[in-house]
Design an enzyme around this catalytic site. Structure first.
Site, short mmCIF file in Angstrom:
data_model
loop_
_atom_site.label_atom_id
_atom_site.label_comp_id
_atom_site.label_asym_id
_atom_site.label_seq_id
_atom_site.Cartn_x
_atom_site.Cartn_y
_atom_site.Cartn_z
N ARG A 1 5.74 9.87 3.20
CA ARG A 1 7.00 9.65 3.91
C ARG A 1 8.16 10.09 3.03
NH1 ARG A 1 6.43 3.58 6.34
NH2 ARG A 1 6.65 2.92 4.18
N ASP B 1 11.59 -7.06 6.92
CA ASP B 1 11.05 -6.12 5.92
C ASP B 1 10.83 -4.74 6.53
OD1 ASP B 1 9.06 -7.83 7.29
OD2 ASP B 1 7.61 -6.45 6.41
N ASP C 1 -6.24 -4.26 1.32
CA ASP C 1 -6.92 -3.28 0.46
C ASP C 1 -6.04 -2.15 -0.06
OD1 ASP C 1 -6.49 -1.88 2.78
OD2 ASP C 1 -8.59 -1.67 3.33
N ARG D 1 0.82 -1.21 0.00
CA ARG D 1 0.00 0.00 0.00
C ARG D 1 0.85 1.26 0.00
NH1 ARG D 1 -2.02 0.47 6.19
NH2 ARG D 1 -0.24 -0.54 7.17
N ASP E 1 8.61 2.26 9.18
CA ASP E 1 7.34 1.55 9.34
C ASP E 1 6.84 1.62 10.78
OD1 ASP E 1 7.27 1.02 6.70
OD2 ASP E 1 7.02 -1.14 6.89
#
Ligand code: AMP
Ligand code: MG
Length: 578
Positions: free
Chosen positions: A242, A319, A184, A152, A329
């Site tokens: 970001r 990751d 999604d 996403r 993240d």
């Protein structure tokens, strides 16, 4: 009184490592706003978004996905897939970080324009952007999870700032990509507020991190099962833009080794050396080794910073590990309130506590081992990789000791006395619930100048720290005495250092923040924002720009977590749902 001697420390470390590290971070930032590295004046900010300069080397230099359909699938032999952000109903700016905008050469007027909201929710591309999602894999909770990728997150391209720096812009929550699996491609306001505020707060604390330019609403509603209890509800959709020199993760390298695609692996490693580590020289086996050593160093530095400020990432999967040693993240992260090395904010990890505060240094090394395995096909020798991993431990320990000495206001870590001084303190902090941030900040109030004769009694010594304790009944007479004993030892140690109280206080206040983004504060900002009131987001962004400064009118943000927040979801426990 005894003066500091270098040989006391074993001699193998520099006195001011820690200070140098923190100062250099701030200096880079200050310099970049005015002059570039060659001392030349920077260009003027862009008058419109169309005037921004893009140079998209990731897509230009690396192999891309040959399939163009935006369908969930395995993407082979490619570092990225070109993908368009989804359009959304009603883009609306919630907040932007003015220093990030300035660094990119975007004026306040442009940030407040409708066009800015449209571009940074993904509704509109400006000339020069070339959007793409990265392909990566990863180890999640210790197991190889195969292809993950930007499900996403969509990079818009690399901007060349007015000062000549290169920054990748990436929208998180801008629509589905081939890496979305069955999700999604979207993000909700709740998690986006947390990422936006925390990345900026971390930057101002001097912790290496990705940055956040903007937080926008999409005007659409998104289904989320926040508690994973089968009762999803609609939440406002949001996008964070970001910003980082690179979003490459350990998992970007792992995927090609796992798939036995050594040619693509080599292309990505060579690209990373050329672009992200140019000081190491041209790609070669020796330089691959030096590069891995450097990644180990950067990772150690980042983790020491996390341990200094009480940050728990919560999902240290490979990751989520940046090749540049940036915190990346922001999901179910949290800040230690009462000092508890076993604490994790992530409810998914409540059983195993793999990613709890105290495990972070070891997990980072475990992740580096996975990176070593991933780059092994290029190096084909175990020993240098093994040595680099061992040096990670040595560097981490050396910097951690140095950092703890700084937190305590000591000139340097003297193994002879400070090993046990620090260990005993960290034991003590766990005996009664003690707020880590308040404790270290208040410790600077202790006076060593006027070491009274006979020595101060327990009550006098503990007095400045009282506001750090959560439950008065936990301070038993025995613990009171133990704490007093430790504080007396500490005052004697300070006395042997000979720093004046004012000098020591100044040093301590530069590494022990007064304001951090306490979990409940972020949640209060979210509660208000979900009702259309963004004022607390703005207030916290402003507050956290100066985390080490006394801000007397903001004292209410420098107190213990209130009781109501102890077990409230979002305040002490978070799920990965975002
Ligand atoms: P995270 O736990 O946020 O690091 O995400 C792990 C993986 O799941 C990454 O590949 C993300 O891109 C992907 N992911 C997480 N949430 C979504 C979402 N809502 N839609 C698509 N992909 C997602
Ligand atoms: Mg991730």
């Amino acid at each position: 009184m005894r003066s500091y001697r270098k040989e006391d420390t074993g001699g193998d470390w520099k006195l001011k490592d820690w200070e140098v590290m923190i100062t250099s971070l701030f200096m880079t930032q200050l310099k970049s706003a005015v002059l570039n590295d060659n001392g030349q004046r920077c260009r003027q900010a862009a008058a419109t978004l169309d005037d921004l300069t893009f140079d998209n080397r990731f897509v230009r230099e690396l192999p891309g996905d040959t399939v163009t359909a935006n369908q969930p699938r395995q993407v082979r032999s490619a570092c990225y897939s070109a993908v368009q952000p989804a359009s959304v109903a009603a883009p609306e700016l919630v907040a932007y970080a003015r220093e990030v905008a300035e660094m990119l050469g975007i004026t306040a007027d442009v940030c407040e324009s409708d066009e800015f909201a449209a571009v940074f929710t993904g509704n509109k591309l400006v000339a020069g952007m070339a959007p793409y999602a990265m392909c990566y894999g990863g180890h999640q909770f210790g197991n190889w999870a195969g292809q993950l990728g930007d499900g996403r997150a969509i990079a818009l391209g690399d901007i060349i700032s007015p000062c000549g720096e290169r920054w990748t812009l990436q929208l998180k929550g801008a629509g589905p990509t081939p890496y979305r699996r069955n999700a999604d491609g979207l993000a909700v306001l709740r998690s986006s507020v947390r990422e936006f505020l925390c990345s900026e707060a971390m930057f101002h604390l001097g912790v290496p991190t990705t940055r956040a330019l903007s937080l926008t609403l999409t005007g659409e509603q998104v289904w989320r099962d926040m508690f994973y209890d089968g009762r999803p509800k609609l939440e406002p959709g949001a996008v964070v833009c970001r910003v980082a020199p690179s979003f490459t993760r350990f998992g970007n390298f792992e995927i090609f080794t796992a798939r036995n695609e050594p040619d693509v692996l080599k292309q990505l490693v060579d690209y990373t050396l050329r672009n992200d580590f140019p000081q190491l020289g041209a790609p070669s086996t020796d330089n691959y080794i030096r590069w891995f050593e450097r990644v180990c160093e950067l990772t150690a530095d980042m983790i020491v910073h996390w341990m200094r400020v009480g940050f728990v990432h919560g999902v240290m999967n490979t990751d989520n590990m940046s090749i540049l040693g940036l915190t990346i993240d922001y999901g179910p992260y949290g800040w230690l309130e009462n000092y508890d090395p076993k604490w994790t904010p992530n409810t998914t990890d409540a059983q195993g506590r793999r990613y709890c505060f105290g495990n972070q240094p070891a997990i980072a090394q475990w992740n580096l081992v996975q990176l070593a395995n991933a780059v092994y096909p290029l190096i084909k020798r175990v020993e240098p990789l093994q040595e680099a991993l061992e040096r990670y431990v040595a560097r981490y320990n050396r910097l951690w000791r140095s950092m703890m000495a700084q937190k305590l206001g000591l000139k340097a870590f003297d193994a002879a006395t400070d090993e046990s001084l620090v260990t005993d303190l960290l034991e003590l902090l766990q005996q009664a619930e003690t707020d880590m941030t308040i404790f270290f900040r208040r410790l600077a109030h202790l006076s060593a100048d006027a070491a009274p004769e006979p020595e101060a009694n327990d009550e006098q010594l503990i007095e400045p720290l009282k506001s750090a304790y959560y439950i008065p009944g936990q301070m038993t007479p025995g613990l009171h005495r133990q704490t007093g004993d430790w504080l007396r030892r500490y005052v004697r140690r300070l006395d042997s250092d000979g720093l004046a109280d004012t000098d020591r206080r100044h040093r301590m206040n530069a590494v022990n923040p007064k304001y951090v983004l306490r979990n409940y504060m972020a949640q209060q900002a979210i509660d208000k924002a979900e009702n259309g009131d963004f004022s607390l987001i703005h207030e916290l962004l402003e507050l956290l720009r100066r985390p080490y400064d006394e801000q007397p009118d903001k004292d209410r943000f420098a107190v213990k977590r209130p009781d109501w927040a102890r077990n409230r979801p979002g305040c002490s426990m978070l799920s990965c749902s975002s």
